[in-house]
Scaffold this motif. Structure first.
Motif, PDB file in Angstrom:
ATOM      1  N   LEU A 119       0.851  -1.189   0.000  1.00  0.00           N
ATOM      2  CA  LEU A 119       0.000   0.000   0.000  1.00  0.00           C
ATOM      3  C   LEU A 119       0.883   1.233   0.000  1.00  0.00           C
ATOM      4  N   ALA A 120       0.560   2.194  -0.870  1.00  0.00           N
ATOM      5  CA  ALA A 120       1.211   3.508  -0.871  1.00  0.00           C
ATOM      6  C   ALA A 120       0.252   4.506  -0.244  1.00  0.00           C
ATOM      7  N   ALA A 121       0.641   5.085   0.884  1.00  0.00           N
ATOM      8  CA  ALA A 121      -0.240   6.009   1.615  1.00  0.00           C
ATOM      9  C   ALA A 121      -0.150   7.437   1.097  1.00  0.00           C
ATOM     10  N   LEU A 122       0.894   7.744   0.277  1.00  0.00           N
ATOM     11  CA  LEU A 122       1.064   9.010  -0.438  1.00  0.00           C
ATOM     12  C   LEU A 122       1.739  10.111   0.368  1.00  0.00           C
ATOM     13  N   SER A 123       1.864   9.978   1.678  1.00  0.00           N
ATOM     14  CA  SER A 123       2.628  10.938   2.481  1.00  0.00           C
ATOM     15  C   SER A 123       2.929  10.292   3.828  1.00  0.00           C
ATOM     16  N   ALA A 124       3.884  10.875   4.552  1.00  0.00           N
ATOM     17  CA  ALA A 124       4.206  10.347   5.875  1.00  0.00           C
ATOM     18  C   ALA A 124       3.023  10.465   6.818  1.00  0.00           C
ATOM     19  N   ARG A 170       6.809   5.812  11.028  1.00  0.00           N
ATOM     20  CA  ARG A 170       7.110   4.473  11.538  1.00  0.00           C
ATOM     21  C   ARG A 170       6.802   4.352  13.025  1.00  0.00           C
ATOM     22  N   ASP A 171       7.244   5.330  13.803  1.00  0.00           N
ATOM     23  CA  ASP A 171       7.028   5.266  15.249  1.00  0.00           C
ATOM     24  C   ASP A 171       5.536   5.279  15.581  1.00  0.00           C
ATOM     25  N   SER A 172       4.770   6.081  14.847  1.00  0.00           N
ATOM     26  CA  SER A 172       3.331   6.127  15.081  1.00  0.00           C
ATOM     27  C   SER A 172       2.680   4.793  14.737  1.00  0.00           C
ATOM     28  N   LEU A 173       3.097   4.190  13.634  1.00  0.00           N
ATOM     29  CA  LEU A 173       2.537   2.897  13.241  1.00  0.00           C
ATOM     30  C   LEU A 173       2.891   1.804  14.244  1.00  0.00           C
ATOM     31  N   VAL A 174       4.117   1.839  14.753  1.00  0.00           N
ATOM     32  CA  VAL A 174       4.530   0.833  15.751  1.00  0.00           C
ATOM     33  C   VAL A 174       3.611   0.903  16.969  1.00  0.00           C
ATOM     34  N   ALA A 175       3.340   2.124  17.433  1.00  0.00           N
ATOM     35  CA  ALA A 175       2.491   2.289  18.616  1.00  0.00           C
ATOM     36  C   ALA A 175       1.058   1.841  18.333  1.00  0.00           C
ATOM     37  N   ARG A 176       0.509   2.247  17.186  1.00  0.00           N
ATOM     38  CA  ARG A 176      -0.865   1.867  16.857  1.00  0.00           C
ATOM     39  C   ARG A 176      -0.992   0.362  16.641  1.00  0.00           C
ATOM     40  N   ALA A 177      -0.033  -0.217  15.933  1.00  0.00           N
ATOM     41  CA  ALA A 177      -0.104  -1.643  15.641  1.00  0.00           C
ATOM     42  C   ALA A 177      -0.010  -2.474  16.918  1.00  0.00           C
ATOM     43  N   ALA A 178       0.794  -2.019  17.864  1.00  0.00           N
ATOM     44  CA  ALA A 178       0.937  -2.757  19.122  1.00  0.00           C
ATOM     45  C   ALA A 178      -0.406  -2.877  19.834  1.00  0.00           C
ATOM     46  N   ASP A 179      -1.216  -1.840  19.734  1.00  0.00           N
ATOM     47  CA  ASP A 179      -2.540  -1.871  20.364  1.00  0.00           C
ATOM     48  C   ASP A 179      -3.455  -2.907  19.705  1.00  0.00           C
ATOM     49  N   HIS A 180      -3.156  -3.287  18.464  1.00  0.00           N
ATOM     50  CA  HIS A 180      -3.966  -4.262  17.732  1.00  0.00           C
ATOM     51  C   HIS A 180      -3.313  -5.644  17.677  1.00  0.00           C
ATOM     52  N   GLY A 181      -2.196  -5.815  18.388  1.00  0.00           N
ATOM     53  CA  GLY A 181      -1.510  -7.101  18.375  1.00  0.00           C
ATOM     54  C   GLY A 181      -0.839  -7.412  17.050  1.00  0.00           C
ATOM     55  N   GLU A 208       2.467  -7.279  14.590  1.00  0.00           N
ATOM     56  CA  GLU A 208       3.919  -7.160  14.574  1.00  0.00           C
ATOM     57  C   GLU A 208       4.328  -6.165  13.478  1.00  0.00           C
ATOM     58  N   VAL A 209       5.274  -5.293  13.789  1.00  0.00           N
ATOM     59  CA  VAL A 209       5.765  -4.317  12.815  1.00  0.00           C
ATOM     60  C   VAL A 209       7.235  -4.587  12.523  1.00  0.00           C
ATOM     61  N   VAL A 210       7.568  -4.648  11.242  1.00  0.00           N
ATOM     62  CA  VAL A 210       8.944  -4.847  10.800  1.00  0.00           C
ATOM     63  C   VAL A 210       9.311  -3.676   9.891  1.00  0.00           C
ATOM     64  N   SER A 211      10.404  -2.993  10.196  1.00  0.00           N
ATOM     65  CA  SER A 211      10.856  -1.887   9.351  1.00  0.00           C
ATOM     66  C   SER A 211      11.712  -2.418   8.211  1.00  0.00           C
ATOM     67  N   LEU A 212      11.432  -1.936   7.004  1.00  0.00           N
ATOM     68  CA  LEU A 212      12.284  -2.191   5.849  1.00  0.00           C
ATOM     69  C   LEU A 212      13.023  -0.894   5.555  1.00  0.00           C
ATOM     70  N   THR A 213      14.349  -0.908   5.722  1.00  0.00           N
ATOM     71  CA  THR A 213      15.134   0.321   5.676  1.00  0.00           C
ATOM     72  C   THR A 213      16.017   0.348   4.439  1.00  0.00           C
ATOM     73  N   PRO A 214      15.937   1.399   3.627  1.00  0.00           N
ATOM     74  CA  PRO A 214      16.768   1.491   2.421  1.00  0.00           C
ATOM     75  C   PRO A 214      18.197   1.901   2.751  1.00  0.00           C
TER      76      PRO A 214
END
Length: 347
Positions: A258-263, A292-303, A305-311
């Motif tokens: 998914l491309a969200a189009l902005s941070a 990324r940090d916001s997604l990590v926090a939100r995803a944790a509330d939903h159980g 797992e978040v994995v960062s892919l870093t260029p």
């Protein structure tokens, strides 16, 4: 109005959110239901978004804003304070009362007799659906030429992308319309309903983006939604730009993305019900870190797992163009969950 407290002033300002933004955040612009600007000091950019519509109070209220570059947030009283450099609340309140006493034009949206947004209004979800319907499949067009120039040669599962040879472009709301070729992307919700569209205006030969001030613009209802490649189940990869997301997809053609189009919009994506692992396709900048940090926090509330892919470079399209497909494959191989490595990685 002289006796309104802070909460009441914020509500009154929220009712005039677009007028407030046009006055105090004049370096920004409207994008669908949001005002985008660089920061609360009115710096040009796109990392801060202000809700122009919503309830009067609580979550999602009109006038609430978030800056994904540093995680700061607030309401329109904070905008007035920071934009004018005020310190004392009494000065902020006085300025807010002065502003509210002025006559303000209706927000730039046509309304039906019932008061709802007209489906014929430019920038509405209906307008975005009409634009996408009038566009053609991408194969053999300047849009395909443009993507190939960015190293993106495989468009498996890219039905969300189309091409319009004569897409209207206006430098600003007062300028005459121009006609330019454009890559059109459908923005959809979790149920597949198109809620918006994204336009990338192209050079006449497809060799790059058009040489205009804002070659990329979105329209419609964007928050929580995105440009989807594949259908998400337990696994989804999400990033900001279309080219950024399509780059790892060159070696992960079956992984839903998914491309969200902005941070700011990446931080606010809605999670599919079955999602168990979310890959965040990072951009190497402060806004990308904030998303990324916001997604990590939100995803944790939903159980989830978040994995960062870093260029290696600024984003994965930079990696693809500068280092090639094999290097991109090797870099992703070291970052994927073992189950997904076997399931999705090609080559």
């Amino acid at each position: 109005m002289a006796h309104l407290n802070a909460s009441e002033l914020a509500i009154r300002l929220g009712r005039e959110a677009e007028a407030v933004c046009r006055h105090y955040l004049s370096s920004g612009h409207r994008a669908g239901r949001y005002w985008l600007v660089g920061d609360v000091q009115n710096t040009p950019g796109r990392s801060m978004f202000v809700r122009l519509t919503g309830p009067e109070t609580g979550k999602g209220a009109a006038g609430k804003w978030t800056d994904m570059a540093d995680g700061s947030h607030g309401d329109l009283l904070d905008v007035i304070r920071e934009a004018l450099g005020l310190v004392e609340f009494r000065d902020v309140a006085e300025e807010a009362r002065r502003f509210l006493a002025l006559p303000h034009p209706e927000p730039e949206k046509a309304r039906s007799s019932a008061g709802s947004i007209s489906s014929r209004q430019p920038g509405s979800p209906d307008a975005s659906r009409r634009l996408f319907a009038m566009s053609r499949p991408i194969q053999g067009t300047l849009a395909e030429t443009y993507l190939r120039g960015r190293g993106i040669t495989s468009l498996v599962g890219a039905a969300a992308l189309r091409y319009h040879p004569r897409c209207y472009y206006r430098p600003d709301e007062h300028a005459p319309r121009e006609i330019r070729p454009a890559l059109i992307a459908a923005v959809t919700d979790l149920n597949g309903l198109q809620t918006g569209a994204h336009r990338t205006w192209l050079a006449p030969d497809g060799s790059g983006k058009a040489t205009v001030e804002a070659p990329r613009r979105a329209m419609g209802d964007l928050l929580g939604h995105g440009v989807r490649f594949g259908t998400a189940g337990e696994v989804l990869a999400a990033g900001e730009g279309i080219e950024t997301v399509l780059s790892p997809r060159q070696v992960l053609p079956e992984m839903p993305m998914l491309a969200a189009l902005s941070a700011a919009h990446l931080a606010a994506i809605l999670f599919p019900p079955a999602l168990r692992r979310l890959y965040v396709i990072r951009d190497r900048d402060p806004a990308g870190d904030g998303a990324r940090d916001s997604l990590v926090a939100r995803a944790a509330d939903h159980g989830i797992e978040v994995v960062s892919l870093t260029p290696l470079e600024g984003d994965f399209n930079d990696d693809l163009r500068l280092h090639g497909l094999d290097a991109l494959r090797a870099a992703l191989k070291d970052q994927l969950h073992p189950d997904d490595l076997r399931r999705f990685l090609v080559g």
